[in-house]
Write an enzyme that holds these catalytic residues in place. Structure first.
Site, PDB file in Angstrom:
ATOM      1  N   ALA A 215      -3.969  -0.945   5.957  1.00  0.00           N
ATOM      2  CA  ALA A 215      -5.949   0.181   6.956  1.00  0.00           C
ATOM      3  C   ALA A 215      -5.951  -0.268   8.328  1.00  0.00           C
ATOM      4  CB  ALA A 215      -6.783  -1.714   5.954  1.00  0.00           C
TER       5      ALA A 215
ATOM      6  N   ASN B 280       4.391   0.470   7.712  1.00  0.00           N
ATOM      7  CA  ASN B 280       3.323   0.759   6.871  1.00  0.00           C
ATOM      8  C   ASN B 280       2.325  -0.192   7.724  1.00  0.00           C
ATOM      9  OD1 ASN B 280       0.747   1.038   5.240  1.00  0.00           O
ATOM     10  ND2 ASN B 280       2.230   0.635   3.368  1.00  0.00           N
TER      11      ASN B 280
ATOM     12  N   TYR C 252      -0.798   1.866  -5.739  1.00  0.00           N
ATOM     13  CA  TYR C 252       0.972   1.143  -4.834  1.00  0.00           C
ATOM     14  C   TYR C 252       1.736   0.852  -5.439  1.00  0.00           C
ATOM     15  CZ  TYR C 252      -3.065   1.665  -2.221  1.00  0.00           C
ATOM     16  OH  TYR C 252      -3.929   1.241  -0.617  1.00  0.00           O
TER      17      TYR C 252
ATOM     18  N   ARG D  47      -7.340  10.641  -0.433  1.00  0.00           N
ATOM     19  CA  ARG D  47      -7.942   9.378  -0.528  1.00  0.00           C
ATOM     20  C   ARG D  47      -9.500   9.373  -0.081  1.00  0.00           C
ATOM     21  NH1 ARG D  47      -5.083   3.717  -0.841  1.00  0.00           N
ATOM     22  NH2 ARG D  47      -6.249   3.588  -1.871  1.00  0.00           N
TER      23      ARG D  47
ATOM     24  N   HIS E 149       3.102   4.780   4.511  1.00  0.00           N
ATOM     25  CA  HIS E 149       2.387   4.930   3.366  1.00  0.00           C
ATOM     26  C   HIS E 149       2.931   5.521   1.878  1.00  0.00           C
ATOM     27  CE1 HIS E 149       0.031   4.269   6.508  1.00  0.00           C
ATOM     28  NE2 HIS E 149       0.107   6.242   6.524  1.00  0.00           N
TER      29      HIS E 149
ATOM     30  N   ARG F 146      -1.163  -5.800  -6.953  1.00  0.00           N
ATOM     31  CA  ARG F 146      -2.350  -4.852  -5.652  1.00  0.00           C
ATOM     32  C   ARG F 146      -2.590  -3.245  -6.281  1.00  0.00           C
ATOM     33  NH1 ARG F 146      -2.285  -2.632   0.012  1.00  0.00           N
ATOM     34  NH2 ARG F 146      -4.722  -2.267   0.346  1.00  0.00           N
TER      35      ARG F 146
ATOM     36  N   GLU G 162       6.434   6.313  10.045  1.00  0.00           N
ATOM     37  CA  GLU G 162       5.033   5.379   9.693  1.00  0.00           C
ATOM     38  C   GLU G 162       5.192   5.592   7.697  1.00  0.00           C
ATOM     39  OE1 GLU G 162       1.493   6.651  10.894  1.00  0.00           O
ATOM     40  OE2 GLU G 162       0.860   6.065   9.330  1.00  0.00           O
TER      41      GLU G 162
ATOM     42  N   PRO H  76      -1.523  -5.485   6.517  1.00  0.00           N
ATOM     43  CA  PRO H  76      -2.110  -6.195   5.521  1.00  0.00           C
ATOM     44  C   PRO H  76      -2.399  -6.224   3.874  1.00  0.00           C
ATOM     45  CG  PRO H  76      -3.509  -5.362   7.288  1.00  0.00           C
ATOM     46  CD  PRO H  76      -2.364  -4.934   7.965  1.00  0.00           C
ATOM     47  N   ASN H  77      -2.245  -6.907   3.527  1.00  0.00           N
ATOM     48  CA  ASN H  77      -2.007  -6.238   1.721  1.00  0.00           C
ATOM     49  C   ASN H  77      -1.150  -6.058   1.258  1.00  0.00           C
ATOM     50  OD1 ASN H  77      -5.322  -8.196   1.312  1.00  0.00           O
ATOM     51  ND2 ASN H  77      -5.689  -6.361   2.315  1.00  0.00           N
TER      52      ASN H  77
END
Ligand code: DQA
Length: 156
Positions: free
Chosen positions: A84, A81, A30, A114, A107, A25, A105, A17-18
């Site tokens: 969230a 990825n 990012y 974070r 990110h 964004r 995976e 998502p996103n």
């Protein structure tokens, strides 16, 4: 004489998502590269290294679970990825665990630098490896790693 067709191994890239909003964004976190550009680059890099890359993005947990289930027996490797959902989705974790191909995976941001709720990945122990904090390069490095793991390239 016909051309010899090189066998390309299918690899799936899943964005959660996103990530369709990349470029717009929070660019300080990012980056400014959009998802279409990332996917286009991955497809091109795959062609050079013996991997047939297809890409999928969804904002919906169930759609990602459906995609993971549908890819059983149809892919040789995966980059994911989960965005969230990394930190919340047991359903996506369980669907990943069904697959027995190499899975990386990725990110974009360094989730460990974070907020505390991002430090935990529910996927961490069902994937082959993780790349975090290297921005879009993380996707490209993941694809290179898959090509090496799957033996479709001699390039380091
Ligand atoms: C992310 C990190 C997640 O915590 C966040 O929810 C995202 C993107 C990353 O690529 O850095 O959406 O997966």
């Amino acid at each position: 004489m016909g051309k010899i067709k090189k066998v390309m191994l299918p690899v799936l890239v899943i964005h959660g998502p996103n990530l369709n909003m990349l470029g717009l964004r929070e660019p300080e976190l990012y980056g400014r590269t959009g998802l279409v550009e990332i996917d286009t680059q991955l497809v091109a890099m795959g062609r050079q290294s013996g991997l047939e890359v297809s890409c999928f993005q969804s904002n919906h947990e169930g759609a990602i679970v459906d995609k993971l289930q549908a890819s059983l027996g149809k892919i040789d490797g995966m980059i994911i990825n989960p965005a969230a959902y990394t930190h919340t989705s047991i359903a996506i974790r369980d669907a990943i665990a069904i697959l027995s191909v190499p899975i990386i995976e990725v990110h974009l941001s360094n989730i460990h630098k974070r907020e505390a709720f991002r430090h935990k990945s529910l996927m961490a122990d069902v994937v082959t490896g993780q790349i975090v904090g290297l921005g879009v390069n993380g996707y490209y490095l993941a694809l290179r790693a898959l090509a090496r793991i799957l033996g479709t390239t001699d390039q380091p």
